[in-house]
Every structure is written in C-alpha cells, then in structure tokens.
Design a protein around this motif. Structure first.
Motif, short mmCIF file in Angstrom:
data_model
loop_
_atom_site.label_atom_id
_atom_site.label_comp_id
_atom_site.label_asym_id
_atom_site.label_seq_id
_atom_site.Cartn_x
_atom_site.Cartn_y
_atom_site.Cartn_z
N ILE A 67 0.81 -0.91 -0.04
CA ILE A 67 0.01 -0.29 -0.37
C ILE A 67 1.18 1.29 -0.33
O ILE A 67 0.76 2.17 -1.20
CB ILE A 67 -1.32 -0.20 1.48
CG1 ILE A 67 -2.06 -1.23 1.21
CG2 ILE A 67 -1.94 1.55 1.20
CD1 ILE A 67 -3.19 -1.32 2.06
N GLY A 68 1.79 1.13 0.60
CA GLY A 68 2.61 2.27 0.83
C GLY A 68 3.58 2.57 -0.42
O GLY A 68 3.75 3.77 -0.68
N SER A 127 1.49 6.88 -7.08
CA SER A 127 0.29 7.31 -7.14
C SER A 127 0.54 8.85 -7.29
O SER A 127 0.14 9.99 -7.55
CB SER A 127 -1.23 6.45 -6.72
OG SER A 127 -1.41 5.42 -6.56
N LEU A 128 1.15 9.15 -5.77
CA LEU A 128 1.38 10.67 -5.85
C LEU A 128 1.66 10.59 -6.42
O LEU A 128 2.00 12.48 -7.13
CB LEU A 128 1.62 10.70 -3.77
CG LEU A 128 1.20 10.34 -2.87
CD1 LEU A 128 1.85 10.64 -1.22
CD2 LEU A 128 0.01 11.71 -2.68
N GLY A 174 -9.30 7.68 -7.04
CA GLY A 174 -9.48 9.06 -4.57
C GLY A 174 -9.65 10.12 -5.73
O GLY A 174 -10.46 10.50 -4.73
N GLY A 175 -9.07 10.79 -7.00
CA GLY A 175 -9.34 12.11 -6.57
C GLY A 175 -8.19 12.48 -7.68
O GLY A 175 -7.55 13.02 -7.03
N LEU A 176 -8.52 12.51 -9.20
CA LEU A 176 -6.80 13.73 -9.30
C LEU A 176 -6.84 14.81 -8.86
O LEU A 176 -8.11 16.13 -8.15
CB LEU A 176 -8.29 13.95 -10.94
CG LEU A 176 -7.85 13.38 -11.77
CD1 LEU A 176 -8.75 13.44 -13.18
CD2 LEU A 176 -6.09 12.62 -12.59
N GLY A 177 -5.26 15.02 -8.24
CA GLY A 177 -5.56 16.31 -7.54
C GLY A 177 -5.29 16.64 -5.87
O GLY A 177 -5.19 16.95 -5.50
N SER A 178 -6.14 15.31 -6.08
CA SER A 178 -5.85 15.52 -4.39
C SER A 178 -4.80 14.19 -3.26
O SER A 178 -4.99 12.76 -3.64
CB SER A 178 -7.92 14.76 -3.76
OG SER A 178 -7.92 14.56 -2.57
N ILE A 179 -4.19 14.70 -2.73
CA ILE A 179 -3.87 14.08 -1.85
C ILE A 179 -4.40 12.94 -1.07
O ILE A 179 -3.59 11.79 -0.98
CB ILE A 179 -2.63 14.57 -0.73
CG1 ILE A 179 -1.66 16.47 -1.97
CG2 ILE A 179 -1.38 14.00 -0.64
CD1 ILE A 179 -1.04 16.86 -1.72
N PRO A 180 -5.17 13.44 -0.42
CA PRO A 180 -5.44 12.20 0.64
C PRO A 180 -6.22 10.67 -0.02
O PRO A 180 -6.61 10.47 -0.01
CB PRO A 180 -6.57 12.79 1.85
CG PRO A 180 -6.94 13.90 0.90
CD PRO A 180 -5.44 14.21 0.46
N LEU A 201 -5.78 7.19 -0.37
CA LEU A 201 -7.22 5.53 -0.35
C LEU A 201 -7.26 5.15 -1.71
O LEU A 201 -8.04 4.37 -1.74
CB LEU A 201 -8.61 6.98 -0.02
CG LEU A 201 -9.35 6.27 0.28
CD1 LEU A 201 -9.39 5.45 1.82
CD2 LEU A 201 -11.23 7.20 0.49
N GLY A 202 -7.24 6.20 -2.75
CA GLY A 202 -7.47 5.15 -4.00
C GLY A 202 -6.86 4.04 -4.19
O GLY A 202 -6.47 3.30 -4.84
N ALA A 203 -4.81 4.59 -4.06
CA ALA A 203 -3.98 3.59 -3.73
C ALA A 203 -4.47 2.42 -2.59
O ALA A 203 -4.07 1.08 -3.07
CB ALA A 203 -2.66 4.46 -3.36
N ALA A 204 -4.97 2.71 -1.40
CA ALA A 204 -4.92 1.75 -0.68
C ALA A 204 -6.19 0.65 -1.11
O ALA A 204 -6.23 -0.83 -0.65
CB ALA A 204 -5.88 2.08 0.66
N VAL A 205 -7.51 1.37 -2.21
CA VAL A 205 -8.09 0.49 -1.48
C VAL A 205 -8.04 -0.81 -2.86
O VAL A 205 -8.06 -1.25 -2.89
CB VAL A 205 -9.61 1.14 -2.29
CG1 VAL A 205 -10.73 0.80 -2.87
CG2 VAL A 205 -10.04 2.07 -0.84
N VAL A 206 -7.00 0.34 -4.36
CA VAL A 206 -6.98 -1.19 -5.07
C VAL A 206 -6.28 -2.48 -4.72
O VAL A 206 -6.73 -3.13 -5.01
CB VAL A 206 -6.48 0.33 -6.31
CG1 VAL A 206 -5.35 -1.22 -7.43
CG2 VAL A 206 -7.20 1.00 -7.05
#
Length: 542
Positions: free
Chosen positions: A111-112, A118-119, A422-428, A432-437
């Motif tokens: 996840i990390g 993703s970031l 997770g949401g384009l341009g959104s850091i959190p 979250l998107g990386a964790a979910v996938v």
C-alpha cells in the motif's frame, strides 16, 4: 484567518466522534490481533474461531482496521484522539499483527509503495494534466538500479567486461569527455533565443542522446575501476542501499526528463499513446539487455540494508531473523511516504503547483501569462518519476526478485486507476485510492476466491477465476456513482458538479484547507478556483 465567501451558508459543525473513533479502533485492533494469532484463535470457541479463520473474514477485519486511519482523518474528533488512533495503528498494532502473519506486513508495504507511485503520477496527471501511460517505466528504472548492484548480477557484468577486455580508465575518460561536451552543447542550444530551427531541434536530440551515452560510459568506467580486485559475487556492500535510494531518484528523474523532452510538445491522446510506447521500450530493454538485467529470468536474490539497532529492536519484540527485512522496510516506507506527502503539499501550494494547474486548465492561457510550458511540464515529469524511482528500490529490496514482467502495462493502468479512483489532484484521495485498489487486488479478491474454493462452484461463476472481472465491475460502479473520486479535491468536485446547487454540495471538507485539515470549516479562496463575480478577487486566501 479563514474567510467565508459572501452569500455562502455558514458551515454546520459535525458532532464530536472522539469516543466512537477510539471504541472502533479498539474493537477492530482486537479482532485483527485475534484473527492473526493462532494461539489466541485456538483458545476461542470453535464456532467463533472458524469464523475468524475464514480468509474472507480475516481480510475484512484487516480492511476494517485500516479504515481506522481514514476515520481518524475524516471524522470530527479531538486531535489527541486522532493522533492516538493513527500512531498506535501504524506503530504498534500493524507491526504486532505483522509479526504473527507477514502477509499483513507485505500488504502494508505494498500500500505504501503504490501510494507513493500514485502521488507521483498525481503530479503528472492530476496537477499538470499530462496523461502518462508509461509511468511504471520509472519504477522499473529505480528497481533495476538497485537490483543490478544489490545482487550478484553486478559480478556477472564485471566478469563479462573482463572477458571482453574492457578498459576501465579509457572508458571513464571517453564517458566524461562525452558527458561534458554534450552538456555544454545542450546548454548552448537552450540559450539560443527565438524560435528554434529544425536543425537546432535535431542537434538538441543528438546532444541528449550523447549525454545518455556519456552517463552510461562514465558509470561503466567507474564501476570497472571501483571493482578492480574486489569480489562482487553477492553484490555491493548492503550499506550502499542508502546511496542507491538517492541514485534511483536521480536516475528516474533523468529518464523522466529524457523521455519528456521529445514528447511534451504533444498533449491529450497523442501524449498518452507515445508515453505508453516509451514505457514499453523500458520493459523491452530490460528484457533484451540480458548482460545487465538477466533478461526474462530476472534478478535474484536482491539484498537490502541492515540496520543493527533496528534488528536488535525487532529481535527484542519477538520477530524472527527472517522478518527483520520486512520490519525495516515497513518503517522506511512510512518515513518516505511522510516525506513525499510533505513535498506534495508544498508543491501544491507553491508557484510551480499553480503553474501546473494553469497548464492543465488551459495551455494557451498559461503560456500567455508567461509560464514556460516545456520547462514546467519537465519538472512535473521529473518530480513524478523521482517518487517512482525511490519506490522501485524499496520494491526490489522487498521482493528480492525483479523481472521485466513486474513492470508491464497493466501496472501503469493500475496506478492510473488509483489516482482517478481516489480523486485527481487530491493528496488524501490518491492515498485512499491506492489503498483501496491494493487491498482489493492483494487481499479481498484473492481471499474471496479462497473462501469459495470448497463450494464446488462451476468455473464460470467461481470468484477465484473472476477476480479481474469483479475488480473491473467495482471500478465501473464507483466511477458511475462517484465520478469525482472517493476523496476529490475541491477543484475536481466543483468541476464535476458545476451544474448542481453549489451551497448544497459544499461541505467543510470541500475547501482546500479542509482537504488537508477537516476541522477547517469554511470555504477559502484559492488559486485555480474561478471567481463568481466580476468584482471578486481570485487567488490567495483572504
């Protein structure tokens, strides 16, 4: 001081959920530890023990536990409660569960790694608006940078050089001369004012190619000289791992610039296609340059750094010696993720971050405002690539094996889906998107197939055979019902709901400040957000 936009409704403060957060964290932590500890499971009544042993239930418990971090971020709770839940979850409960079951450690590290990827891609796609389908190539550059030197592969390379009569000093001199000459040429061409002629463009490309060859020859000569009389049968000293973290960042950023130079005049679909092709070029090179990469057989075993005091700490906590590496990499990933998040936040609020957003929204307008397009895009490419490079080193050290099949196109698509989900341009949102996938791919869907393996289902409807179909269906459903992403940025949310009732859709978390601090309950003005009236100021916090 936060300013409320005139005419907007005063925000409603959510009730304090500190107690709920702590209670949920205690329950989920207890369930996680019990489900991972065999001796504790054996002490339970058989009915409860069998339920917790079920792979799908164990995976759901782990997912619920990880969701505590999301609740701590999103819920309105006291700061001490958020820090307590987050700190204990990351630094006590997860390592404890990982000691009993290393797959928990493996999942957390994965996840990390994907959160960092993703970031990085979020900068390129989410902020700068450059659709990059070959992003995984930078990940491969970082992985092979350490994989070659951290394993016995470097010994095979040196043996090849010696058998073929390579001259270290001569190679180093030629490489340095070519490096200096091409760097000066690039600088001279770049300083020419006015529109560049076709001949100058070709000269720039040739000089860039010469620069790459110069770097390769210099490194090759230096390696030959450094390894003269030294046995490298098992790779370089593991302490060089720290140096290679930095070298991987530099190597990936350099490749990002070299790939970006010829292609960043394109945009949209054309840029996506050409980056897809260039990403495949890196994978094909890894497959064919078998002298360095061992071809399709891959490189193994790849070592990692050894931190004696951390190993002693792990031993004192009951970890076995074969778990020391995961223990070390887990905490290293946490540190790197913290640094990457900090860099992202600073970039998002900086001048270069506003320039990326301006280019994403309208290149012509951005250029008219004096933003250098190619230079700004190259910075985005290099920054995103550097995050992938350092995580490539972590990936190689964790897996202890890499091959070209680890860096195929679907990995690039997977990272892109994390960013969009997770949401384009959104850091959190991206984290979250990386964790979910990652949880879906590594934990939930495989456990679903494992849990239904004994049901004698027909192959056509067996979840074990339909993991990718289920994963695709989940992504499609989420994009249909929440197209802006799970945790969208305020810009993305407004763009997706520009026809909706603005006052009714805004929440305290919609503001830029709220995106990073949910307790900020007012909407602020921000660069990149259009003003709503002719006499209204745009940009900056008032």
């Amino acid at each position: 001081m936060t300013a409320v936009r005139p005419g907007s409704q005063p925000p409603t403060r959510a009730p304090d959920r500190s107690l709920s957060l702590i209670v949920l964290a205690i329950i989920s932590s207890a369930l996680l530890l019990i489900s991972q500890e065999r001796s504790w499971l054996a002490a339970l009544p058989s009915f409860i023990g069998n339920i917790l042993k079920n792979p799908l239930v164990a995976s759901l418990v782990l997912t619920l536990f990880l969701a505590n971090l999301l609740f701590a971020y999103r819920w309105n709770a006291q700061l001490w409660a958020k820090l307590l839940v987050g700190g204990l979850s990351l630094f006590l409960i997860l390592p404890w569960a990982g000691r009993d079951n290393t797959s928990v450690f493996d999942l957390a590290i994965q996840i990390g790694i994907f959160a960092a990827l993703s970031l990085g891609l979020n900068i390129v796609v989410g902020l700068a608006g450059l659709l990059d389908l070959g992003y995984i190539a930078f990940f491969a550059v970082g992985a092979y940078t350490w994989g070659i030197f951290g394993s016995g592969q470097i010994g095979k390379v040196m043996t090849y050089f010696k058998e073929n009569g390579s001259n270290g000093p001569l190679t180093l001199i030629i490489g340095l001369a070519l490096l200096i000459a091409t760097a000066l040429s690039l600088r001279a061409i770049n300083r020419v004012k006015g529109k560049r002629t076709p001949a100058a463009n070709w000269g720039f490309l040739l000089a860039a190619l010469g620069l790459v060859i110069g770097v390769i020859l210099t490194v090759r000569g230096a390696v030959i000289l450094a390894s003269a009389g030294t046995a490298l049968g098992s790779g370089v000293n593991p302490n060089f791992f720290w140096l290679f973290l930095i070298l991987a960042v530099a190597a990936a950023a350099s490749v990002g610039v070299l790939i970006g130079l010829p292609v960043l005049k394109l945009k949209g679909d054309y840029l996506a296609i050409i980056t897809l092709g260039l990403g495949e070029v890196i994978r094909v090179l890894a497959n064919n340059l078998s002298i360095y990469s061992n071809g399709s057989q891959g490189i193994t075993p790849i070592g990692s750094a050894s931190v004696p005091w951390l190993d002693s700490l792990a031993g004192g906590l009951g970890f076995s010696p074969d778990q020391y590496n995961l223990f070390f990499l887990y905490f290293l990933v946490l540190v790197i993720i913290a640094v990457i998040i900090l860099v992202n936040m600073r970039l998002d609020r900086s001048r270069i971050g506003r320039a990326w957003i301006a280019i994403r929204e309208d290149e012509i307008a951005a250029q008219a405002m004096g933003i250098p397009l190619v230079q700004t895009k190259l910075i985005a490419f290099a920054t995103g690539a550097s995050f992938a490079g350092i995580m490539g080193v972590i990936f190689a050290a964790k897996q202890t094996f890499i091959s070209p099949e680890s860096f195929i196109l679907t990995q690039s698509i997977s990272v892109l889906s994390m960013v969009v989900l997770g949401g384009l341009g959104s850091i959190p949102g991206v984290i979250l998107g990386a964790a979910v996938v990652t949880i879906l791919n590594i934990s939930l869907l495989p456990s679903l197939g494992e849990a239904t393996a004994n049901l004698n289902l027909p192959q056509q409807v067996n979840p074990a055979q339909l993991q990718r179909l289920v994963f695709g269906g989940i992504l499609v459903a989420m994009m249909l019902f929440r197209p802006e992403g799970l945790l969208p940025s305020v810009r993305q949310r407004r763009m997706m709901h520009e026809d909706d009732d603005v006052a009714g859709n805004l929440t305290p978390q919609d503001s830029i400040a709220g995106e990073l601090n949910p307790e900020n309950a007012a909407e602020v003005y921000s660069p990149g957000i259009a003003t709503r009236a002719d006499n209204e100021r745009g940009g900056g916090t008032q």
